[in-house]
Design a protein around this motif. Structure first.
Motif, PDB file in Angstrom:
ATOM      1  N   LYS A 143       0.760  -1.149  -0.005  1.00 29.55           N
ATOM      2  CA  LYS A 143      -0.071  -0.021   0.098  1.00 29.55           C
ATOM      3  C   LYS A 143       0.802   1.308   0.064  1.00 29.55           C
ATOM      4  CE  LYS A 143      -3.857  -2.113   2.600  1.00 29.55           C
ATOM      5  NZ  LYS A 143      -4.734  -2.072   3.898  1.00 29.55           N
ATOM      6  N   ALA A 144       0.381   2.250  -0.449  1.00 30.59           N
ATOM      7  CA  ALA A 144       1.001   3.555  -0.610  1.00 30.59           C
ATOM      8  C   ALA A 144       1.128   4.108   0.840  1.00 30.59           C
ATOM      9  CB  ALA A 144       0.274   4.813  -1.479  1.00 30.59           C
ATOM     10  N   PRO A 145       2.080   4.747   1.228  1.00 32.74           N
ATOM     11  CA  PRO A 145       2.146   5.309   2.666  1.00 32.74           C
ATOM     12  C   PRO A 145       1.251   6.528   3.014  1.00 32.74           C
ATOM     13  CG  PRO A 145       3.984   6.006   1.518  1.00 32.74           C
ATOM     14  CD  PRO A 145       3.348   4.906   0.719  1.00 32.74           C
ATOM     15  N   ILE A 146       0.690   6.686   4.152  1.00 35.70           N
ATOM     16  CA  ILE A 146      -0.129   7.961   4.375  1.00 35.70           C
ATOM     17  C   ILE A 146       0.774   8.948   5.098  1.00 35.70           C
ATOM     18  CG2 ILE A 146      -2.132   6.575   4.513  1.00 35.70           C
ATOM     19  CD1 ILE A 146      -2.209   7.000   7.576  1.00 35.70           C
ATOM     20  N   ARG A 147       0.597  10.109   5.189  1.00 38.10           N
ATOM     21  CA  ARG A 147       1.377  11.041   5.574  1.00 38.10           C
ATOM     22  C   ARG A 147       0.711  11.817   7.063  1.00 38.10           C
ATOM     23  NH1 ARG A 147       2.824  15.820   2.180  1.00 38.10           N
ATOM     24  NH2 ARG A 147       0.818  15.595   1.503  1.00 38.10           N
ATOM     25  N   VAL A 148       1.487  11.843   8.087  1.00 29.07           N
ATOM     26  CA  VAL A 148       1.259  12.527   9.343  1.00 29.07           C
ATOM     27  C   VAL A 148       2.163  13.259   9.821  1.00 29.07           C
ATOM     28  CG1 VAL A 148       0.257  11.946  11.708  1.00 29.07           C
ATOM     29  CG2 VAL A 148      -0.133  10.199   9.977  1.00 29.07           C
ATOM     30  N   GLU A 149       1.833  14.414   9.992  1.00 35.06           N
ATOM     31  CA  GLU A 149       2.621  15.560  10.417  1.00 35.06           C
ATOM     32  C   GLU A 149       2.477  15.642  11.866  1.00 35.06           C
ATOM     33  OE1 GLU A 149       2.911  17.868   6.287  1.00 35.06           O
ATOM     34  OE2 GLU A 149       1.336  18.663   7.833  1.00 35.06           O
ATOM     35  N   VAL A 150       3.593  15.644  12.901  1.00 33.70           N
ATOM     36  CA  VAL A 150       3.518  15.473  14.159  1.00 33.70           C
ATOM     37  C   VAL A 150       4.140  16.838  14.730  1.00 33.70           C
ATOM     38  CG1 VAL A 150       3.907  14.273  16.236  1.00 33.70           C
ATOM     39  CG2 VAL A 150       3.554  13.082  14.196  1.00 33.70           C
ATOM     40  N   THR A 178      -0.420  -0.637   6.724  1.00 30.39           N
ATOM     41  CA  THR A 178      -0.260   0.762   5.790  1.00 30.39           C
ATOM     42  C   THR A 178       1.059   1.299   6.332  1.00 30.39           C
ATOM     43  OG1 THR A 178      -2.716   0.821   5.259  1.00 30.39           O
ATOM     44  CG2 THR A 178      -1.166   2.773   4.660  1.00 30.39           C
ATOM     45  N   PRO A 179       1.927   1.391   5.455  1.00 28.64           N
ATOM     46  CA  PRO A 179       3.182   2.370   5.977  1.00 28.64           C
ATOM     47  C   PRO A 179       2.681   3.873   6.320  1.00 28.64           C
ATOM     48  CG  PRO A 179       3.730   1.260   3.855  1.00 28.64           C
ATOM     49  CD  PRO A 179       2.087   1.191   4.110  1.00 28.64           C
ATOM     50  N   VAL A 180       3.252   4.333   7.386  1.00 28.05           N
ATOM     51  CA  VAL A 180       3.043   5.651   7.725  1.00 28.05           C
ATOM     52  C   VAL A 180       4.228   6.383   7.757  1.00 28.05           C
ATOM     53  CG1 VAL A 180       1.935   7.174   9.645  1.00 28.05           C
ATOM     54  CG2 VAL A 180       1.517   4.776   9.178  1.00 28.05           C
ATOM     55  N   GLU A 181       4.233   7.588   7.010  1.00 29.34           N
ATOM     56  CA  GLU A 181       5.577   8.503   6.969  1.00 29.34           C
ATOM     57  C   GLU A 181       5.039   9.799   7.906  1.00 29.34           C
ATOM     58  OE1 GLU A 181       7.145  11.678   3.945  1.00 29.34           O
ATOM     59  OE2 GLU A 181       6.350   9.678   3.048  1.00 29.34           O
ATOM     60  N   PHE A 182       6.137   9.804   9.154  1.00 28.86           N
ATOM     61  CA  PHE A 182       5.836  10.800  10.092  1.00 28.86           C
ATOM     62  C   PHE A 182       6.753  11.927   9.473  1.00 28.86           C
ATOM     63  CE2 PHE A 182       4.198   7.299  12.462  1.00 28.86           C
ATOM     64  CZ  PHE A 182       3.027   7.587  12.970  1.00 28.86           C
ATOM     65  N   LYS A 183       6.079  13.095   9.585  1.00 26.77           N
ATOM     66  CA  LYS A 183       6.996  14.341   9.843  1.00 26.77           C
ATOM     67  C   LYS A 183       7.220  14.825  11.304  1.00 26.77           C
ATOM     68  CE  LYS A 183       6.223  16.839   6.176  1.00 26.77           C
ATOM     69  NZ  LYS A 183       6.503  17.771   5.190  1.00 26.77           N
ATOM     70  N   ILE A 184       8.128  15.333  11.720  1.00 33.98           N
ATOM     71  CA  ILE A 184       7.948  15.330  13.451  1.00 33.98           C
ATOM     72  C   ILE A 184       8.696  16.834  13.434  1.00 33.98           C
ATOM     73  CG2 ILE A 184       8.472  14.595  15.506  1.00 33.98           C
ATOM     74  CD1 ILE A 184       8.595  11.667  14.439  1.00 33.98           C
ATOM     75  N   THR A 185       8.084  17.642  14.558  1.00 38.05           N
ATOM     76  CA  THR A 185       8.818  18.855  15.022  1.00 38.05           C
ATOM     77  C   THR A 185       8.134  19.220  16.215  1.00 38.05           C
ATOM     78  OG1 THR A 185       9.359  21.067  14.309  1.00 38.05           O
ATOM     79  CG2 THR A 185       7.074  20.601  13.781  1.00 38.05           C
ATOM     80  N   ALA A 186       8.736  20.181  16.878  1.00 37.33           N
ATOM     81  CA  ALA A 186       8.213  20.639  18.115  1.00 37.33           C
ATOM     82  C   ALA A 186       7.993  22.301  18.128  1.00 37.33           C
ATOM     83  CB  ALA A 186       9.184  20.345  19.363  1.00 37.33           C
ATOM     84  N   GLU A 187       7.020  22.870  19.007  1.00 39.84           N
ATOM     85  CA  GLU A 187       6.731  23.966  19.142  1.00 39.84           C
ATOM     86  C   GLU A 187       7.822  24.856  19.586  1.00 39.84           C
ATOM     87  OE1 GLU A 187       5.457  27.958  18.874  1.00 39.84           O
ATOM     88  OE2 GLU A 187       4.605  26.227  17.613  1.00 39.84           O
ATOM     89  N   SER A 188       8.298  24.314  20.847  1.00 40.84           N
ATOM     90  CA  SER A 188       9.235  24.930  21.577  1.00 40.84           C
ATOM     91  C   SER A 188      10.311  23.849  22.155  1.00 40.84           C
ATOM     92  CB  SER A 188       8.674  25.956  22.833  1.00 40.84           C
ATOM     93  OG  SER A 188       7.887  25.033  23.477  1.00 40.84           O
ATOM     94  N   LEU A 189       9.860  23.310  23.127  1.00 41.41           N
ATOM     95  CA  LEU A 189      10.650  22.331  23.990  1.00 41.41           C
ATOM     96  C   LEU A 189      11.010  21.022  23.543  1.00 41.41           C
ATOM     97  CD1 LEU A 189       9.222  22.768  27.614  1.00 41.41           C
ATOM     98  CD2 LEU A 189      11.245  23.643  26.773  1.00 41.41           C
ATOM     99  N   MET A 190      11.962  20.444  23.449  1.00 44.18           N
ATOM    100  CA  MET A 190      12.267  19.248  22.875  1.00 44.18           C
ATOM    101  C   MET A 190      11.654  18.035  23.429  1.00 44.18           C
ATOM    102  SD  MET A 190      16.180  17.362  21.730  1.00 44.18           S
ATOM    103  CE  MET A 190      16.713  17.029  23.581  1.00 44.18           C
ATOM    104  N   ASN A 191      11.201  17.208  22.672  1.00 43.90           N
ATOM    105  CA  ASN A 191      10.410  16.114  22.962  1.00 43.90           C
ATOM    106  C   ASN A 191      10.813  14.562  22.241  1.00 43.90           C
ATOM    107  OD1 ASN A 191       7.987  16.575  25.248  1.00 43.90           O
ATOM    108  ND2 ASN A 191       8.051  18.292  24.089  1.00 43.90           N
TER     109      ASN A 191
END
Length: 358
Positions: A143-150, A178-191
């Protein structure tokens, strides 16, 4: 007379000792009974529900087994030497002037070297194979991956589905197999974004973007968390990852797209305010480019030739910065935001925004 005075004391001490032993025995029995309900507990890391998690489990167990090849013989030989060369064993060889054995040197150096080399080769291979930036191999799913932005907020998780224009807070919904492609960032503090039963942990940092590829091979609800301490609300920064069938996922997407709440710049500015035990939320009509705006909003205006920096005139970034500058005592001043709109539409950066970005 002396005997009459001492005997009762001795009997009293004997009774006290017996009572202490009885209480100790009862405490141990109670502790053993209390552990019975825990006998069915499992470590999430060793109960994977995805291809990546399964491979990581095998790596952990193999590495543990290889290292035990050293630990177990050392423990056994320690007990053997302790018994064989005890002082009362006159049959043991006594060599007070012994100082060197080539055979022992060969054993104590060769075995660890072989183990270290084996672990190094295995870790080198699996480090590349399980690279979180590496997409899931087609063998695992066609299956084609779905994109999730975190986006890691303080202290909650924001999940954006850019292909479906919906977003959630503290709730992640994924289709099975289904493969999931996460893109991850933070608003301020590192997690640190982590779903133990699905696989790798990846850090979320403000002004930066990291990636993670996972897949869930079984439906169910799995615990997600931040595994890096980030302040007083860290203990509440957890979420549920719901893995459903493709049909149920499509149904959920349609329901999410129909909710009245929208995620635009003012809503995001309110959402990003620190808070603990945030309830689950669902948003529709997510502002296009929101994730990229969160990553790039701390970069000052740059020329278009500056790669990796935000470009002046990015509407999503400008909207977020403008909304942030229109807060008064933590509350959004909608009138001030609307007053800035014509100026920003004309391409002029408001004074407050210039003060923030310069």
């Amino acid at each position: 007379m002396s005997m009459h005075n001492v005997s009762p004391i001795r009997r009293g001490r004997a009774d006290t000792t017996a009572g202490t032993r009885w209480h100790t025995w009862c405490a141990r029995l109670a502790a053993a009974v209390a552990m019975v309900p825990m006998s069915g507990c499992t470590l999430e890391l060793l109960d994977p529900k995805g291809s990546v998690g399964e491979q990581e489990k095998h790596l952990i167990l193999i590495a543990l087994g290889v290292m035990l090849l050293v630990v177990i013989p050392v423990i056994v030989l320690t007990l053997v030497f302790f018994w064989r060369y005890r002082e009362t064993n006159t049959a043991a060889t006594y060599s007070p002037k012994w100082s060197h054995s080539t055979r022992i040197e060969v054993v104590v150096w060769t075995i660890p070297v072989i183990i270290v080399v084996a672990l190094a080769v295995m870790i080198w291979e699996t480090t590349h194979k399980l690279d979180p930036y590496q997409p899931i191999e087609p063998v695992a799913s066609e299956k084609a991956p779905i994109r999730v932005e975190v986006v890691a907020l303080n202290w909650k998780w924001l999940f954006i589905y850019p292909d479906y224009h919906v977003a959630t807070v503290n709730k992640l919904v994924l289709p099975v197999n289904t493969p999931v492609e996460f893109k991850i960032t933070a608003e301020s503090l590192m997690n640190a974004f982590f779903i133990p039963q699905l696989g790798s942990m990846v850090y979320a940092m403000s002004g930066m973007q990291t990636k993670l590829h996972l897949i869930a091979n079984e439906t169910g609800t799995y615990a997600g968390m931040s595994s890096a301490y980030s302040g007083p609300g860290f203990s509440d920064m957890h979420f549920k990852a719901h893995v459903t069938s493709q049909g149920d996922f499509d149904k959920w997407v349609k329901e999410a797209q129909a909710v009245p709440d929208t995620l635009d710049a003012p809503t995001y500015v309110k959402l990003e305010q620190p808070g603990t035990a945030a309830p689950v939320g669902i948003y529709a009509n997510v502002m296009p480019g929101l994730f990229d705006a969160v990553v790039g909003k701390y970069m000052g205006p740059m020329d278009a030739s500056s790669q990796g920096m935000r470009v002046s005139g990015n509407r999503a970034i400008d909207d977020i910065i403008a909304a942030a500058n229109c807060r008064v005592d933590g509350q959004l001043d909608s009138r001030a935001l609307l007053a800035q709109r014509p100026e920003r539409d004309a391409g002029v950066q408001p004074p407050a925004q210039r003060a923030l970005t310069e």
